[in-house]
Scaffold this motif. Structure first.
Motif, mmCIF file in Angstrom:
data_model
loop_
_atom_site.group_PDB
_atom_site.id
_atom_site.type_symbol
_atom_site.label_atom_id
_atom_site.label_comp_id
_atom_site.label_asym_id
_atom_site.label_seq_id
_atom_site.Cartn_x
_atom_site.Cartn_y
_atom_site.Cartn_z
ATOM 1 N N ALA A 199 38.270 48.456 36.441
ATOM 2 C CA ALA A 199 37.650 47.144 36.616
ATOM 3 C C ALA A 199 36.982 47.053 37.982
ATOM 4 O O ALA A 199 35.859 46.542 38.113
ATOM 5 N N PHE A 200 37.651 47.558 39.011
ATOM 6 C CA PHE A 200 37.086 47.543 40.359
ATOM 7 C C PHE A 200 35.820 48.398 40.426
ATOM 8 O O PHE A 200 34.805 47.991 41.011
ATOM 9 N N ALA A 201 35.844 49.571 39.803
ATOM 10 C CA ALA A 201 34.682 50.467 39.832
ATOM 11 C C ALA A 201 33.468 49.828 39.170
ATOM 12 O O ALA A 201 32.330 50.055 39.593
ATOM 13 N N SER A 202 33.681 49.015 38.139
ATOM 14 C CA SER A 202 32.552 48.381 37.452
ATOM 15 C C SER A 202 31.867 47.336 38.327
ATOM 16 O O SER A 202 30.723 46.965 38.070
ATOM 17 N N CYS A 203 32.560 46.853 39.356
ATOM 18 C CA CYS A 203 32.011 45.813 40.240
ATOM 19 C C CYS A 203 31.607 46.350 41.612
ATOM 20 O O CYS A 203 30.971 45.630 42.398
ATOM 21 N N GLN A 204 31.974 47.566 41.905
ATOM 22 C CA GLN A 204 31.830 48.083 43.268
ATOM 23 C C GLN A 204 30.390 48.158 43.738
ATOM 24 O O GLN A 204 30.098 47.990 44.924
ATOM 25 N N GLY A 205 29.457 48.396 42.827
ATOM 26 C CA GLY A 205 28.064 48.564 43.238
ATOM 27 C C GLY A 205 27.204 47.324 43.100
ATOM 28 O O GLY A 205 26.013 47.367 43.414
#
Length: 291
Positions: free
Chosen positions: A147-153
């Motif tokens: 979930a964090f990776a999907s928002c990181q960029g």
């Protein structure tokens, strides 16, 4: 405070007033009531709102949908997620994943499996009721990090910076991790959280015991569309969504005749032909000059 842990059982339900420990908040700091009881059937207005705010928790028309949140809780969740989600709206899959973190937290019918209430206070307005002031949430690390990776960029157009920087407290975008991201979301002093939430991220294979089953829900990557009506994140907000860069074509192979350089061979032959023609012309001229 959560003795019964099984599917279809809540850890808390309904609202028990405002949190006396939260002095300033952008949204009303209403806390849930301790309620380790079976999940309630969602119908009518509650079911309609659930399909808007937490569609993944709503079952088909011929199935019974159960939840651990009241209409008031779900309405408050809609406002809270909406405020936080405004900075993530450029990436639908990120916004959906972020909302799901709280949908499962507040409304999942299996709430007691991954929630452990640790601190409560008496709610004077209702005799015998106790307000939840703090609890633990157990998530699989894979789920939280995906979930964090999907928002990181995801970026903020107004500043050009990363949206995650506004959601990770003092760590900013560069030092933010899934754990720090969730810790900030669960901090009752962040202006949005109504109470303290202690997020426990557990590696795959590890079990906390006491009947706790860490939440491991589906997650959309930023390159995936969460629904048919939506699009994946843009290339600007998601590196995985960018079209692959086609490398330029390499130089053509060298021209060869046998094992020799073809151009060199042609030059030698051309030189030899010109030399032979010159020699023949010279001999013919000399022969014509003799009596």
């Amino acid at each position: 405070l959560t003795p019964t842990r099984q599917a279809g059982v809540c850890a808390f339900y309904g609202e028990c007033g405002r949190n006396p420990e939260v002095n300033a908040s952008l949204v009303p700091s209403r806390v849930p009531c301790l309620s380790n009881t079976p999940a309630r059937v969602a119908s009518g207005a509650l079911l309609s709102l659930l399909r808007v705010v937490c569609p993944e928790l709503a079952r088909g028309d011929n199935e019974t949908t159960r939840v651990c949140c009241s209409f008031g809780q779900l309405s408050a969740l809609r406002v809270s997620v909406g405020l936080s989600g405004t900075v993530l709206a450029r990436c639908p899959s990120c916004a959906r994943n972020f909302a799901n973190l709280y949908c499962h937290n507040i409304c999942s019918p299996d709430q007691s499996l991954f929630t452990n209430v640790t601190r409560v206070a008496d709610y004077a307005a209702v005799p015998g009721a106790r307000a939840v002031l703090e609890y633990q949430l157990f998530y699989r690390r894979r789920y939280a990090e995906a979930a964090f990776a999907s928002c990181q960029g995801v970026r903020l157009p107004s500043t050009g910076g990363f949206a995650i920087a506004t959601m990770c407290g003092r760590y900013g975008a560069q030092l933010c991790t899934a754990q720090r991201w969730l810790d900030f979301q669960g901090d009752k002093n962040n202006g949005l959280a109504p109470l303290q939430i202690d997020f426990q991220l557990l590696p795959n294979g590890s079990e906390p015991g006491a009947g706790i089953v860490p939440l491991d829900a589906p997650v959309w990557s930023c390159a995936e569309a969460p629904s048919e009506e939506q699009e994946p994140c843009s290339c600007q907000d998601c590196a995985q969504a960018c079209a692959p860069v086609v490398p330029p074509a390499g130089p053509p192979p060298p021209f060869r005749i046998g094992s020799a350089d073809g151009v060199l061979v042609i030059c030698v032959l051309l030189f030899a032909a010109l030399a032979l023609a010159f020699l023949v012309a010279a001999l013919c001229r000399r022969g014509a000059a003799e009596p």
